[in-house]
Design a protein around this motif. Structure first.
Motif, PDB file in Angstrom:
ATOM      1  N   GLY A   1       0.814  -1.220   0.000  1.00 47.08           N
ATOM      2  CA  GLY A   1       0.000   0.000   0.000  1.00 47.08           C
ATOM      3  C   GLY A   1       0.837   1.255   0.000  1.00 47.08           C
ATOM      4  O   GLY A   1       0.527   2.225  -0.714  1.00 47.08           O
ATOM      5  N   ALA A   2       1.912   1.288   0.801  1.00 53.28           N
ATOM      6  CA  ALA A   2       2.767   2.468   0.840  1.00 53.28           C
ATOM      7  C   ALA A   2       3.475   2.678  -0.486  1.00 53.28           C
ATOM      8  O   ALA A   2       3.693   3.824  -0.917  1.00 53.28           O
ATOM      9  CB  ALA A   2       3.787   2.329   1.972  1.00 53.28           C
ATOM     10  N   THR A   3       3.824   1.586  -1.155  1.00 44.42           N
ATOM     11  CA  THR A   3       4.466   1.713  -2.471  1.00 44.42           C
ATOM     12  C   THR A   3       3.536   2.378  -3.473  1.00 44.42           C
ATOM     13  O   THR A   3       3.917   3.315  -4.191  1.00 44.42           O
ATOM     14  CB  THR A   3       4.886   0.329  -2.983  1.00 44.42           C
ATOM     15  N   VAL A   4       2.292   1.926  -3.532  1.00 46.27           N
ATOM     16  CA  VAL A   4       1.326   2.500  -4.464  1.00 46.27           C
ATOM     17  C   VAL A   4       1.000   3.940  -4.078  1.00 46.27           C
ATOM     18  O   VAL A   4       0.954   4.839  -4.937  1.00 46.27           O
ATOM     19  CB  VAL A   4       0.048   1.644  -4.506  1.00 46.27           C
ATOM     20  N   ALA A   5       0.773   4.193  -2.798  1.00 46.68           N
ATOM     21  CA  ALA A   5       0.451   5.554  -2.361  1.00 46.68           C
ATOM     22  C   ALA A   5       1.627   6.498  -2.579  1.00 46.68           C
ATOM     23  O   ALA A   5       1.435   7.668  -2.953  1.00 46.68           O
ATOM     24  CB  ALA A   5       0.056   5.547  -0.881  1.00 46.68           C
ATOM     25  N   GLY A   6       2.852   6.008  -2.350  1.00 44.16           N
ATOM     26  CA  GLY A   6       4.016   6.849  -2.590  1.00 44.16           C
ATOM     27  C   GLY A   6       4.178   7.204  -4.046  1.00 44.16           C
ATOM     28  O   GLY A   6       4.471   8.363  -4.394  1.00 44.16           O
ATOM     29  N   LEU A   7       3.977   6.223  -4.926  1.00 40.42           N
ATOM     30  CA  LEU A   7       4.041   6.521  -6.360  1.00 40.42           C
ATOM     31  C   LEU A   7       2.900   7.439  -6.766  1.00 40.42           C
ATOM     32  O   LEU A   7       3.064   8.311  -7.632  1.00 40.42           O
ATOM     33  CB  LEU A   7       3.993   5.218  -7.158  1.00 40.42           C
ATOM     34  N   GLY A   8       1.725   7.275  -6.137  1.00 42.99           N
ATOM     35  CA  GLY A   8       0.613   8.173  -6.414  1.00 42.99           C
ATOM     36  C   GLY A   8       0.914   9.597  -5.979  1.00 42.99           C
ATOM     37  O   GLY A   8       0.537  10.567  -6.647  1.00 42.99           O
ATOM     38  N   ALA A   9       1.611   9.745  -4.845  1.00 43.55           N
ATOM     39  CA  ALA A   9       1.978  11.084  -4.382  1.00 43.55           C
ATOM     40  C   ALA A   9       2.971  11.749  -5.317  1.00 43.55           C
ATOM     41  O   ALA A   9       2.965  12.970  -5.489  1.00 43.55           O
ATOM     42  CB  ALA A   9       2.562  10.995  -2.971  1.00 43.55           C
TER      43      ALA A   9
END
Length: 330
Positions: A216-224
């Protein structure tokens, strides 16, 4: 200038076959090329006979990585610590094989067949399953199938954080909260109800939560960093590559190089290894996958928190020399 409907139709017609081809390659190619590649195995016994057996393993270039042990107890300890998948013990009573179906039922079967074929005609080779898979999941199928839902849960959490424009600490709290609840729910199902994992309940929940948080943090970080496009990039990295490259249904050493190595550095592969270690091996060999998951989570959460410090576009000041138009009132 927005693309015309004709251009969008052509893009769809070209992208769908490309995505399907990439998916089939990622999932089918590793599965179709399963074979031992530097697979760690042990040999224990007297020097002349053990040396000959080790040479026989090493004659299959690149297939096995042979570890020598003084006796059966040392080989058994190495299996329990996940240093090797199995070991052949040579003694006065004859050869016998130690395996660990909990580490990989595919490898246990492969070693059993290899040792049986190498034995003299009619000779029976005793096989001892040192760390057996649970009776509720003797082939490890449930454990292998659990990694994809956990990965999808992480991707969903990261995508929702991005789409809902959560920033900073709120985004981090949402990801952490969702991961903890996924860990509790999944452990309740897999451990309490199905009985397919049999380690310490809370340690298993922490491993599952760590896997979900890393994805989840990987996807959210790339989204940010990339906006909504980051969701697609994260899903491509975590699901399309991470899941088939994880080796959780067989073993990383059975996948083509360098797929097995790459998979262990992605959240699904590291999460699968961590869960297997805490569920069946009392946490042995769990340090590296736990560190990898923590690294992914740290990088993703750092990107999310740093993005939260940036001023939203809606709050940007009006250009100098330009006054806002007065609102119209009825």
């Amino acid at each position: 200038m927005p693309a015309s409907p004709n251009h969008r139709a052509v893009a769809v017609a070209l992208l769908v076959p490309l995505i399907v081809s990439l998916t089939l390659w990622a999932f089918s190619w590793p599965a179709a090329r399963i074979a031992p590649r530097d697979l760690p195995v042990g040999v224990a016994g007297a020097a002349p006979a053990a040396d000959a057996l080790a040479q026989r393993f090493e004659s299959r270039a690149g297939a096995f990585e042979v570890h020598r042990y003084a006796d059966a107890d040392a080989a058994r300890t190495a299996i329990e610590e996940r240093a090797v998948y199995g070991a052949v013990i040579l003694s006065a009573e004859g050869p016998r094989l130690l395996t660990a179906s909990a580490a990989s039922s595919v490898v246990a079967q492969l070693l059993t067949e290899a040792v049986t074929q190498a034995a003299p005609d009619g000779a029976a080779i005793p096989v001892t399953d040192v760390v057996a898979a649970p009776d509720a999941d003797p082939r490890g199928s449930a454990l292998g199938a659990s990694v994809l839902p956990l990965t999808l849960a992480g991707v969903a959490a990261g995508a929702l954080v991005t789409l809902m424009r959560l920033r900073g600490a709120r985004a981090g709290a949402a990801l952490a909260g969702a991961s903890v609840l996924v860990g509790v729910a999944a452990t309740t199902l897999a451990h309490t109800w199905l009985g397919v994992i049999t380690g310490d309940w809370w340690t298993e929940a922490a491993a599952i939560a760590s896997t979900t948080l890393a994805a989840g943090a990987t996807v959210a970080g790339l989204g940010a960093l990339l906006g909504t496009r980051g969701i697609g990039v994260g899903a491509l990295l975590v699901v399309l590559l991470g899941n088939p490259f994880s080796g959780v249904t067989s073993a990383p050493e059975l996948l083509p190089a360098p797929v097995g190595t790459i998979g262990q550095w992605l959240p699904p592969g590291a999460g699968g290894s961590l869960l297997r270690s805490v569920a069946f091996f009392d946490g042995n060999a769990s340090g590296r996958p736990a560190l990898i998951l923590a690294l992914w989570a740290l990088l993703g959460l750092t990107a999310v928190l740093l993005a939260g410090r940036r001023r939203p576009e809606s709050a940007a000041p009006a250009p100098a020399g330009r006054t806002p138009e007065p609102a119209l009132t009825p």
